[in-house]
Design a protein around this motif. Structure first.
Motif, PDB file in Angstrom:
ATOM      1  N   HIS A 178       0.861  -1.185   0.000  1.00 38.17           N
ATOM      2  CA  HIS A 178       0.000   0.000   0.000  1.00 38.17           C
ATOM      3  C   HIS A 178       0.898   1.235   0.000  1.00 38.17           C
ATOM      4  N   THR A 179       1.382   1.581  -1.171  1.00 35.79           N
ATOM      5  CA  THR A 179       2.399   2.631  -1.263  1.00 35.79           C
ATOM      6  C   THR A 179       1.877   3.939  -1.866  1.00 35.79           C
ATOM      7  N   ALA A 180       0.584   4.101  -1.929  1.00 29.81           N
ATOM      8  CA  ALA A 180       0.029   5.341  -2.482  1.00 29.81           C
ATOM      9  C   ALA A 180       0.412   6.533  -1.600  1.00 29.81           C
ATOM     10  N   ASN A 181       0.905   7.593  -2.226  1.00 32.78           N
ATOM     11  CA  ASN A 181       1.293   8.832  -1.539  1.00 32.78           C
ATOM     12  C   ASN A 181       2.377   8.617  -0.488  1.00 32.78           C
ATOM     13  N   PHE A 182       3.189   7.589  -0.672  1.00 31.18           N
ATOM     14  CA  PHE A 182       4.213   7.280   0.324  1.00 31.18           C
ATOM     15  C   PHE A 182       5.211   8.439   0.467  1.00 31.18           C
ATOM     16  N   VAL A 201      12.829   2.612   6.154  1.00 34.35           N
ATOM     17  CA  VAL A 201      11.495   2.485   5.556  1.00 34.35           C
ATOM     18  C   VAL A 201      11.528   2.958   4.107  1.00 34.35           C
ATOM     19  N   LYS A 202      12.241   4.050   3.854  1.00 34.50           N
ATOM     20  CA  LYS A 202      12.366   4.563   2.491  1.00 34.50           C
ATOM     21  C   LYS A 202      13.079   3.545   1.598  1.00 34.50           C
ATOM     22  N   GLU A 203      14.120   2.910   2.123  1.00 33.86           N
ATOM     23  CA  GLU A 203      14.851   1.905   1.345  1.00 33.86           C
ATOM     24  C   GLU A 203      13.970   0.696   1.056  1.00 33.86           C
ATOM     25  N   ALA A 204      13.132   0.308   2.032  1.00 28.62           N
ATOM     26  CA  ALA A 204      12.203  -0.802   1.799  1.00 28.62           C
ATOM     27  C   ALA A 204      11.201  -0.448   0.696  1.00 28.62           C
ATOM     28  N   TYR A 205      10.717   0.785   0.736  1.00 30.09           N
ATOM     29  CA  TYR A 205       9.807   1.255  -0.312  1.00 30.09           C
ATOM     30  C   TYR A 205      10.498   1.252  -1.671  1.00 30.09           C
ATOM     31  N   GLN A 206      11.746   1.752  -1.704  1.00 28.82           N
ATOM     32  CA  GLN A 206      12.477   1.806  -2.968  1.00 28.82           C
ATOM     33  C   GLN A 206      12.762   0.405  -3.490  1.00 28.82           C
ATOM     34  N   ALA A 207      13.061  -0.539  -2.575  1.00 28.93           N
ATOM     35  CA  ALA A 207      13.306  -1.921  -2.994  1.00 28.93           C
ATOM     36  C   ALA A 207      12.058  -2.527  -3.623  1.00 28.93           C
ATOM     37  N   GLN A 208      10.893  -2.197  -3.047  1.00 30.55           N
ATOM     38  CA  GLN A 208       9.648  -2.726  -3.620  1.00 30.55           C
ATOM     39  C   GLN A 208       9.375  -2.107  -4.989  1.00 30.55           C
ATOM     40  N   ILE A 209       9.640  -0.810  -5.125  1.00 29.33           N
ATOM     41  CA  ILE A 209       9.461  -0.156  -6.429  1.00 29.33           C
ATOM     42  C   ILE A 209      10.403  -0.771  -7.458  1.00 29.33           C
ATOM     43  N   ASP A 210      11.652  -1.005  -7.057  1.00 25.40           N
ATOM     44  CA  ASP A 210      12.624  -1.615  -7.971  1.00 25.40           C
ATOM     45  C   ASP A 210      12.183  -3.011  -8.378  1.00 25.40           C
ATOM     46  N   LYS A 227       9.110  -4.108  -8.553  1.00 26.84           N
ATOM     47  CA  LYS A 227       8.012  -3.979  -9.519  1.00 26.84           C
ATOM     48  C   LYS A 227       8.530  -3.613 -10.899  1.00 26.84           C
ATOM     49  N   GLN A 228       9.493  -2.712 -10.942  1.00 26.90           N
ATOM     50  CA  GLN A 228      10.062  -2.319 -12.228  1.00 26.90           C
ATOM     51  C   GLN A 228      10.790  -3.482 -12.887  1.00 26.90           C
ATOM     52  N   ASN A 229      11.513  -4.260 -12.082  1.00 30.32           N
ATOM     53  CA  ASN A 229      12.202  -5.431 -12.626  1.00 30.32           C
ATOM     54  C   ASN A 229      11.205  -6.446 -13.172  1.00 30.32           C
ATOM     55  N   SER A 230      10.078  -6.610 -12.446  1.00 32.08           N
ATOM     56  CA  SER A 230       9.047  -7.535 -12.913  1.00 32.08           C
ATOM     57  C   SER A 230       8.463  -7.064 -14.244  1.00 32.08           C
ATOM     58  N   ASN A 231       8.219  -5.753 -14.347  1.00 30.81           N
ATOM     59  CA  ASN A 231       7.688  -5.214 -15.605  1.00 30.81           C
ATOM     60  C   ASN A 231       8.689  -5.370 -16.747  1.00 30.81           C
ATOM     61  N   MET A 232       9.962  -5.104 -16.446  1.00 32.74           N
ATOM     62  CA  MET A 232      10.989  -5.257 -17.474  1.00 32.74           C
ATOM     63  C   MET A 232      11.134  -6.711 -17.896  1.00 32.74           C
ATOM     64  N   GLN A 233      10.995  -7.616 -16.932  1.00 35.30           N
ATOM     65  CA  GLN A 233      11.084  -9.040 -17.248  1.00 35.30           C
ATOM     66  C   GLN A 233       9.939  -9.461 -18.173  1.00 35.30           C
ATOM     67  N   PHE A 234       8.742  -8.943 -17.869  1.00 37.61           N
ATOM     68  CA  PHE A 234       7.594  -9.257 -18.717  1.00 37.61           C
ATOM     69  C   PHE A 234       7.795  -8.731 -20.133  1.00 37.61           C
ATOM     70  N   LEU A 235       8.297  -7.489 -20.223  1.00 35.79           N
ATOM     71  CA  LEU A 235       8.541  -6.903 -21.547  1.00 35.79           C
ATOM     72  C   LEU A 235       9.636  -7.670 -22.295  1.00 35.79           C
ATOM     73  N   THR A 236      10.621  -8.151 -21.553  1.00 29.29           N
ATOM     74  CA  THR A 236      11.698  -8.937 -22.175  1.00 29.29           C
ATOM     75  C   THR A 236      11.160 -10.233 -22.751  1.00 29.29           C
ATOM     76  N   VAL A 237      10.267 -10.899 -22.019  1.00 27.57           N
ATOM     77  CA  VAL A 237       9.665 -12.150 -22.497  1.00 27.57           C
ATOM     78  C   VAL A 237       8.870 -11.901 -23.781  1.00 27.57           C
ATOM     79  N   ILE A 238       8.065 -10.835 -23.752  1.00 22.70           N
ATOM     80  CA  ILE A 238       7.266 -10.512 -24.937  1.00 22.70           C
ATOM     81  C   ILE A 238       8.173 -10.213 -26.132  1.00 22.70           C
TER      82      ILE A 238
END
Length: 303
Positions: free
Chosen positions: A157-161, A229-238, A240-251
């Protein structure tokens, strides 16, 4: 307002004080500061400008000790502050405050303390300890906010973090600087450079220094926790970005050979093999490529 020193801080009128001339606490505003300082036997040659006070500090002069206080408001740490001067000589204490903050502090001392001001050292101890008495509770509230933010991050739940964290960190940075200033101020009181304070009562200022030091340490710990806490948030964002990049790589990996095949057979050369009846072959080849890519991705645990 004038309060006579004693086990109880007793308000007295100007006429009563002038008759007895006993050591007292004078609370006044900047308009009447010069008159009150003269009455208390304190000489201060600089201009008194309460509105321009920007930090807490202590200055030892020949005839008095001059202190300034710039205290954050607990409900608005980044906003306006309580500002005041205090002057101490061998007999009296003068507080210059254009708001009613000092009066409220003294009323709280009268309600809560048994020994309210037998000496000027005891009064200053009560006065300073009273305006930092609620700060530990405030820091506990900051810790709870950070705990909730960390839990929100763990539950994605990272909205407006960022909009929540950045003001909090700025407030903690302001508080850390404030406690550092208070610690320096009380250390200078304890050093007793002018000898205005009795040595047996300097322990009061040492106690205040320890309290300010603990508050500053707690604030520094909260700043470190906020960074975690900020680093944990950044790790989660990273992640998610890695997951998106992985999906785009597969496609991209699947469609790149298909693009090559369709481009090859889309050239329509005259002597090209399979030009007349190659459609089924291209379809089968495309399916084989897709299945092969999926099998490879499965083995590498990408899908």
């Amino acid at each position: 307002m004038i309060y006579k020193f004693g086990e109880q801080l007793v308000p007295v009128t100007t006429e009563e004080w002038e008759t007895d001339q006993v050591p007292a606490v004078f609370v006044t505003d900047s308009r009447h500061a010069d008159e009150t300082l003269a009455k208390a036997g304190i000489i201060y040659e600089n201009e008194i400008q309460v509105a321009k006070i920007g930090f807490c500090r202590l200055e030892n002069q020949q005839d008095c000790v001059v202190g300034t206080l710039c205290i954050p408001k607990l409900l608005d740490v980044l906003g306006s502050r309580y500002r005041m001067y205090f002057f101490v000589n061998r007999s009296n204490v003068v507080i210059v405050d254009d708001e009613d903050f000092s009066e409220r502090l003294i009323r709280r001392i009268q309600q809560k303390k048994t020994h309210q001001g037998e000496t000027k050292e005891r009064f200053l101890y009560n006065y300073i300890s009273e305006f930092i008495s609620r700060d530990l509770e405030m820091l506990v509230a900051y810790e709870r906010r950070l705990l909730r933010m960390e839990e929100d991050v763990s539950q994605e739940h990272t909205a407006n973090f960022q909009t929540k964290l950045m003001p909090l960190r700025r407030e903690l940075l302001n508080l850390r600087s404030y406690y550092d200033e208070i610690m320096d101020l009380t250390k200078e009181l304890e050093e007793n450079e002018n000898g205005f304070f009795l040595k047996k009562h300097l322990k009061y200022f040492g106690t205040l220094t320890d309290r300010a030091d603990r508050l500053m340490s707690r604030t520094s710990h909260l700043l470190e926790y906020a960074q975690q806490v900020k680093e944990a948030y950044q790790a989660q964002i990273d992640a998610k970005q890695n997951s998106n990049m992985q999906f785009l790589t597969v496609i991209s990996t699947i469609f790149f050979p298909l693009t090559l095949i369709t481009g090859w057979y889309g050239m329509n050369f005259k002597d090209m093999p399979g030009l007349e009846d190659g459609f089924p072959f291209v379809v089968v080849l495309s399916i084989v490529v897709i299945v092969g890519c999926i099998i490879i991705f499965k083995k590498k645990h990408i899908l």
